[in-house]
Design an enzyme around this catalytic site. Structure first.
Site, PDB file in Angstrom:
ATOM      1  N   ASP A 131       0.793  -1.231   0.000  1.00 33.10           N
ATOM      2  CA  ASP A 131       0.000   0.000   0.000  1.00 33.10           C
ATOM      3  C   ASP A 131       0.821   1.274   0.000  1.00 33.10           C
ATOM      4  O   ASP A 131       0.255   2.375   0.006  1.00 33.10           O
ATOM      5  CB  ASP A 131      -0.931   0.024   1.216  1.00 33.10           C
ATOM      6  CG  ASP A 131      -0.160   0.072   2.526  1.00 33.10           C
ATOM      7  OD1 ASP A 131       1.029  -0.304   2.526  1.00 33.10           O
ATOM      8  OD2 ASP A 131      -0.750   0.484   3.535  1.00 33.10           O
ATOM      9  N   ARG A 157      -0.261   3.858   2.599  1.00 36.00           N
ATOM     10  CA  ARG A 157      -1.529   4.595   2.509  1.00 36.00           C
ATOM     11  C   ARG A 157      -2.516   4.140   3.579  1.00 36.00           C
ATOM     12  O   ARG A 157      -3.378   4.911   3.977  1.00 36.00           O
ATOM     13  CB  ARG A 157      -2.174   4.395   1.128  1.00 36.00           C
ATOM     14  CG  ARG A 157      -1.431   5.026  -0.019  1.00 36.00           C
ATOM     15  CD  ARG A 157      -2.330   5.092  -1.251  1.00 36.00           C
ATOM     16  NE  ARG A 157      -2.994   3.843  -1.535  1.00 36.00           N
ATOM     17  CZ  ARG A 157      -2.484   2.869  -2.283  1.00 36.00           C
ATOM     18  NH1 ARG A 157      -1.263   2.999  -2.777  1.00 36.00           N
ATOM     19  NH2 ARG A 157      -3.170   1.765  -2.517  1.00 36.00           N
TER      20      ARG A 157
END
Length: 369
Positions: free
Chosen positions: A269, A272
């Protein structure tokens, strides 16, 4: 009485647009160009003010940003940077492929030139010798493959259960999903070479994630367990044994319990979704723990590792039962500070030859053909 400017569509737009931009930052900023400044009417006489009630100043809206699918400037810059990176990587891949092809052609030509200088009897001897070498290599590979299958089948019966949670695919881009697939492929390859192999589970495997995994050569022959259901349903009768490994946990993992089922979040990710695995475990009311990294080394950034690094640390620990050795063998130098001054020389790697060997081992093919 204060002057009240005439109300029309232009004046409403000029008045409300800053408010709309505040409420929704994705609305592109606009320059409003009028034939006269808006407040210049305050200096005009009553006749000019009266005329302005019937004639509105012409309005021209010019966008100062190029909106691509509603992306902000920062998002557009990141997208452009990612596109440049992908293009550069494709160029490198093409160059490496061309170099490999050129090297193959060169070796083939050298072989043909060598054969051209030999007699028929010498050619037969060389060809027989090459066939024997090739047969030995193929036999050795078949034996290694058989031993690998035996280790993985034994782990399936009595080994440490490790789950890779694949329920986060909807939070990742196609590139990130592909990156996770590569990590899973590497995990399986490393596990197959371990003397104390674990039994790997892939849960929540569906959609784009499942499609990309199915494209891997030999994936249908992998000795793992794959389930489209979430792990909470797969192990609904063993919930008390589930332990989610997350860097946000306050519980330090001292040892690996063979009865426990350790879960690793399958998520790429780029930071995030911080804390998402811890939140998920708390909502499901299952145990959490974190690797004891801080007890043995200092990380240069956060203690968040990639999926393959976490799996490889677990596999190293199953072999050595030594956290310190496992961390220093797996965690890259760029992610950690030097150890304490009195341990700097001896703690990183005891033997450079072993370190080079590990590097070569990691470069072995990750797919089962």
């Amino acid at each position: 009485m204060l002057f009240s400017p005439p109300v029309n569509s232009t004046h409403i737009l000029v008045t409300l647009f800053p408010l709309l931009s505040t409420l929704n930052p994705k609305i592109p900023l606009l320059h409003l160009h009028c034939s006269k400044p808006y407040f210049s009417t305050m200096a005009d006489d009553s006749s000019t003010a009266a005329a302005s009630t019937t004639t509105s100043p012409p309005l021209t809206a010019v966008a100062t940003t190029t909106v691509t699918g509603g992306l902000s400037k920062t998002a557009q810059k990141k997208l452009l940077k990612q596109q440049k990176f992908e293009a550069k990587r494709a160029e490198k891949k093409a160059a490496a492929k061309a170099q490999k092809k050129s090297e193959t052609e060169r070796k083939r030509k050298e072989w043909e030139d060598k054969l051209a200088t030999m007699s028929e009897e010498e050619k037969l001897k060389v060809m027989e010798s090459r066939k024997e070498v090739r047969k030995e290599r193929m036999d050795r590979r078949a034996e290694e493959k058989q031993l690998k299958a035996e280790r993985l089948n034994a782990a399936k019966m009595n080994g440490q259960n490790v789950v890779i949670d694949l329920e986060f695919s909807d939070l990742m881009t196609p590139t990130e999903i592909n990156s996770l697939v590569q990590q899973i492929m590497y995990c399986y390859a490393v596990n197959g070479r371990c003397t104390s192999a674990a039994h790997l589970w892939l849960t929540g495997c569906q959609g784009e994630m499942d499609k990309q995994l199915q494209r891997l050569p030999g994936f249908d022959k992998w000795i793992i367990d794959k389930d489209t259901q979430p792990y909470i349903q797969t192990f609904e009768h063993q919930k008390e044994h589930l332990v989610y490994l997350t860097a946000d946990s306050e519980t330090m993992l001292d040892d690996l319990d063979p009865k426990k089922i350790y879960i690793v979040g399958g998520l790429v990710d780029r930071n995030r979704w911080k804390g998402i695995t811890m939140k998920k475990a708390e909502e499901q009311n299952i145990q959490t723990a974190k690797l004891p990294i801080g007890n043995f080394l200092k990380m240069s950034s956060s203690q968040v590792l990639t999926v393959n690094q976490v799996i490889e640390i677990i596999l190293k620990y199953l072999e050595t039962r030594d956290w310190k050795d496992s961390f220093f063998q797996v965690i890259p130098q760029r992610k950690r500070f030097e150890a304490d001054s009195e341990e700097k020389q001896g703690d990183l790697v005891d033997d450079k030859d072993e370190q080079q060997y590990d590097v070569q081992e990691k470069k072995k093919p990750c797919t089962e053909t």
